[in-house]
Design a protein around this motif. Structure first.
Motif, PDB file in Angstrom:
ATOM      1  N   ALA A  35       0.848  -1.260   0.219  1.00 49.42           N
ATOM      2  CA  ALA A  35      -0.296  -0.007   0.099  1.00 49.42           C
ATOM      3  C   ALA A  35       0.806   1.032   0.181  1.00 49.42           C
ATOM      4  CB  ALA A  35      -1.080  -0.040   1.357  1.00 49.42           C
ATOM      5  N   ALA A  36       0.485   2.205  -0.893  1.00 45.77           N
ATOM      6  CA  ALA A  36       1.626   3.260  -1.114  1.00 45.77           C
ATOM      7  C   ALA A  36       1.508   4.232   0.286  1.00 45.77           C
ATOM      8  CB  ALA A  36       1.120   3.994  -2.287  1.00 45.77           C
ATOM      9  N   ASP A  37       0.190   4.330   0.661  1.00 45.39           N
ATOM     10  CA  ASP A  37       0.124   5.557   1.716  1.00 45.39           C
ATOM     11  C   ASP A  37       0.057   4.652   3.246  1.00 45.39           C
ATOM     12  OD1 ASP A  37      -1.993   4.066   1.394  1.00 45.39           O
ATOM     13  OD2 ASP A  37      -3.619   5.413   1.675  1.00 45.39           O
ATOM     14  N   LYS A  38       0.556   3.612   3.295  1.00 42.23           N
ATOM     15  CA  LYS A  38       0.802   3.181   4.762  1.00 42.23           C
ATOM     16  C   LYS A  38       2.293   2.630   5.057  1.00 42.23           C
ATOM     17  CE  LYS A  38      -3.961   1.382   4.541  1.00 42.23           C
ATOM     18  NZ  LYS A  38      -4.572   0.191   4.791  1.00 42.23           N
ATOM     19  N   GLU A  39       2.386   2.611   6.439  1.00 47.87           N
ATOM     20  CA  GLU A  39       3.650   2.295   6.816  1.00 47.87           C
ATOM     21  C   GLU A  39       3.615   0.743   7.377  1.00 47.87           C
ATOM     22  OE1 GLU A  39       6.990   3.392  10.270  1.00 47.87           O
ATOM     23  OE2 GLU A  39       5.338   4.816   9.927  1.00 47.87           O
ATOM     24  N   VAL A  40       4.574  -0.011   6.878  1.00 46.18           N
ATOM     25  CA  VAL A  40       4.630  -1.416   7.464  1.00 46.18           C
ATOM     26  C   VAL A  40       5.046  -1.602   8.904  1.00 46.18           C
ATOM     27  CG1 VAL A  40       5.775  -3.860   7.269  1.00 46.18           C
ATOM     28  CG2 VAL A  40       5.161  -2.248   5.024  1.00 46.18           C
ATOM     29  N   ALA A  41       4.146  -2.348   9.641  1.00 51.50           N
ATOM     30  CA  ALA A  41       4.509  -2.324  11.315  1.00 51.50           C
ATOM     31  C   ALA A  41       5.071  -3.555  11.378  1.00 51.50           C
ATOM     32  CB  ALA A  41       3.291  -2.430  12.117  1.00 51.50           C
ATOM     33  N   ARG A  42       4.765  -4.871  10.816  1.00 54.60           N
ATOM     34  CA  ARG A  42       5.382  -6.207  10.759  1.00 54.60           C
ATOM     35  C   ARG A  42       4.993  -6.998   9.456  1.00 54.60           C
ATOM     36  NH1 ARG A  42       1.736  -6.057  14.712  1.00 54.60           N
ATOM     37  NH2 ARG A  42       0.014  -7.370  14.449  1.00 54.60           N
ATOM     38  N   GLN A  58       2.272 -36.028   9.830  1.00 50.83           N
ATOM     39  CA  GLN A  58       2.367 -34.586  10.097  1.00 50.83           C
ATOM     40  C   GLN A  58       2.961 -34.108   8.929  1.00 50.83           C
ATOM     41  OE1 GLN A  58       4.470 -34.040  13.722  1.00 50.83           O
ATOM     42  NE2 GLN A  58       6.235 -34.917  13.063  1.00 50.83           N
ATOM     43  N   LEU A  59       2.576 -32.621   8.935  1.00 49.67           N
ATOM     44  CA  LEU A  59       3.321 -31.502   7.692  1.00 49.67           C
ATOM     45  C   LEU A  59       3.529 -30.260   8.527  1.00 49.67           C
ATOM     46  CD1 LEU A  59       3.864 -31.313   5.020  1.00 49.67           C
ATOM     47  CD2 LEU A  59       1.714 -30.520   4.517  1.00 49.67           C
ATOM     48  N   PRO A  60       5.061 -30.223   8.836  1.00 47.48           N
ATOM     49  CA  PRO A  60       5.364 -29.085   9.692  1.00 47.48           C
ATOM     50  C   PRO A  60       5.415 -27.627   8.862  1.00 47.48           C
ATOM     51  CG  PRO A  60       7.190 -30.381   9.204  1.00 47.48           C
ATOM     52  CD  PRO A  60       5.955 -31.213   8.822  1.00 47.48           C
ATOM     53  N   TYR A  61       4.997 -26.457   9.251  1.00 45.38           N
ATOM     54  CA  TYR A  61       5.404 -25.454   8.564  1.00 45.38           C
ATOM     55  C   TYR A  61       6.480 -24.307   9.218  1.00 45.38           C
ATOM     56  CZ  TYR A  61       1.569 -23.505  11.404  1.00 45.38           C
ATOM     57  OH  TYR A  61       0.688 -23.021  12.411  1.00 45.38           O
ATOM     58  N   SER A  62       6.955 -23.605   8.789  1.00 46.40           N
ATOM     59  CA  SER A  62       7.729 -22.367   9.456  1.00 46.40           C
ATOM     60  C   SER A  62       6.857 -20.893   9.575  1.00 46.40           C
ATOM     61  CB  SER A  62       8.805 -22.133   8.827  1.00 46.40           C
ATOM     62  OG  SER A  62       9.700 -23.365   8.752  1.00 46.40           O
ATOM     63  N   ALA A  63       7.234 -20.317  10.655  1.00 42.61           N
ATOM     64  CA  ALA A  63       6.576 -19.099  11.021  1.00 42.61           C
ATOM     65  C   ALA A  63       7.692 -18.235  10.836  1.00 42.61           C
ATOM     66  CB  ALA A  63       5.583 -19.202  12.233  1.00 42.61           C
ATOM     67  N   LEU A  64       7.851 -17.514   9.817  1.00 43.84           N
ATOM     68  CA  LEU A  64       9.069 -16.653   9.896  1.00 43.84           C
ATOM     69  C   LEU A  64       8.670 -15.199  10.071  1.00 43.84           C
ATOM     70  CD1 LEU A  64      10.593 -18.283   6.746  1.00 43.84           C
ATOM     71  CD2 LEU A  64      11.310 -18.578   9.132  1.00 43.84           C
ATOM     72  N   ASP A  65       9.480 -14.321  10.624  1.00 42.27           N
ATOM     73  CA  ASP A  65       9.326 -12.868  10.919  1.00 42.27           C
ATOM     74  C   ASP A  65      10.238 -12.238   9.797  1.00 42.27           C
ATOM     75  OD1 ASP A  65       9.326 -10.077  11.498  1.00 42.27           O
ATOM     76  OD2 ASP A  65      10.148 -10.456  13.656  1.00 42.27           O
ATOM     77  N   CYS A  66       9.471 -11.624   8.881  1.00 38.05           N
ATOM     78  CA  CYS A  66      10.149 -11.106   7.618  1.00 38.05           C
ATOM     79  C   CYS A  66      10.126  -9.464   7.823  1.00 38.05           C
ATOM     80  CB  CYS A  66       9.556 -11.456   6.322  1.00 38.05           C
ATOM     81  SG  CYS A  66       9.420 -13.239   6.208  1.00 38.05           S
ATOM     82  N   THR A  67       9.913  -8.998   8.927  1.00 41.44           N
ATOM     83  CA  THR A  67       9.382  -7.397   9.076  1.00 41.44           C
ATOM     84  C   THR A  67      10.759  -6.695   8.581  1.00 41.44           C
ATOM     85  OG1 THR A  67       8.261  -7.930  11.125  1.00 41.44           O
ATOM     86  CG2 THR A  67       9.003  -5.899  10.689  1.00 41.44           C
ATOM     87  N   ALA A  68      11.997  -6.988   9.028  1.00 42.30           N
ATOM     88  CA  ALA A  68      12.988  -6.203   8.883  1.00 42.30           C
ATOM     89  C   ALA A  68      13.422  -6.058   7.183  1.00 42.30           C
ATOM     90  CB  ALA A  68      14.402  -6.795   9.376  1.00 42.30           C
ATOM     91  N   VAL A  69      12.942  -6.926   6.403  1.00 40.95           N
ATOM     92  CA  VAL A  69      13.472  -7.327   4.995  1.00 40.95           C
ATOM     93  C   VAL A  69      12.254  -6.396   4.230  1.00 40.95           C
ATOM     94  CG1 VAL A  69      13.352  -8.722   3.048  1.00 40.95           C
ATOM     95  CG2 VAL A  69      14.216  -9.827   5.196  1.00 40.95           C
ATOM     96  N   ILE A  70      11.017  -6.671   4.782  1.00 41.17           N
ATOM     97  CA  ILE A  70       9.958  -5.579   4.074  1.00 41.17           C
ATOM     98  C   ILE A  70      10.115  -4.379   4.468  1.00 41.17           C
ATOM     99  CG2 ILE A  70       7.487  -5.248   4.156  1.00 41.17           C
ATOM    100  CD1 ILE A  70       8.067  -7.508   2.495  1.00 41.17           C
TER     101      ILE A  70
END
Length: 176
Positions: free
Chosen positions: A52-59, A93-105
């Motif tokens: 979004a052009a008019d918004k700041e990313v929080a996370r 079972q089928l595991p998944y990863s939850a990754l914090d990508c805040t710094a990259v974005i």
């Protein structure tokens, strides 16, 4: 932690945590996408997301699972800290990863970001030697949900679906 008088305890600093996808609805319609057959060597998947052009990313968070191993990148930067992904034989079972990508974005220099995932065989699609020769036992696939949360509380999801482009990568074969 606060007590009956609403006074905060001195136990610890303020902290937050993120839960994963709670059931099928938590994946927000993200689809399994993958190879079109055992001889398909297009193991790289890519898409773009216009912020979004008019918004700041929080996370920003990425939920991702692979049938086989995966390595995920945003804007060319690796966002996972493993080489071979979650290790399982996929029997129950089928595991998944939850990754914090805040710094990259937040560090992206433009408002349109590229998301890429490379798939490998792993235990799921390992080569099986038998009467038909050396054949993979399963199709390599991935499922992903990237969620951008803006400072105003609104969210923008990016889901894996048929619109992701595929291409052959530099790795043409691998085995465990």
């Amino acid at each position: 932690v606060s007590g009956p008088g609403k006074d905060w305890s001195g136990w610890s600093d303020y902290a937050t945590f993120v839960t994963g996808a709670l059931g099928e609805a938590g994946w927000m319609d993200a689809r399994w996408i993958g190879m079109s057959g055992p001889l398909d060597n297009r193991n790289q998947f890519r898409t773009e997301l216009a912020l979004a052009a008019d918004k700041e990313v929080a996370r920003c968070s990425l939920l991702i699972s692979g049938l086989g191993y995966f390595v995920a990148h945003i804007e060319g930067k690796r966002v996972c800290d493993h080489e071979l992904g979650e290790s399982t034989q996929f029997e129950s079972q089928l595991p998944y990863s939850a990754l914090d990508c805040t710094a990259v974005i937040k560090g992206a220099s433009k408002r349109k970001v590229a998301v890429a995932v490379e798939l490998g065989r792993g235990w799921y699609a390992e080569q099986q030697v038998g009467a038909l020769g050396n054949q993979p036992s399963g199709e390599r696939m991935l499922r992903a949900l990237l969620t951008i949360t803006y400072t105003d509380g609104s969210q923008q999801p990016l889901i894996s679906d048929h619109t992701w482009r595929r291409a052959a990568g530099p790795i043409v074969d691998e085995q465990l």
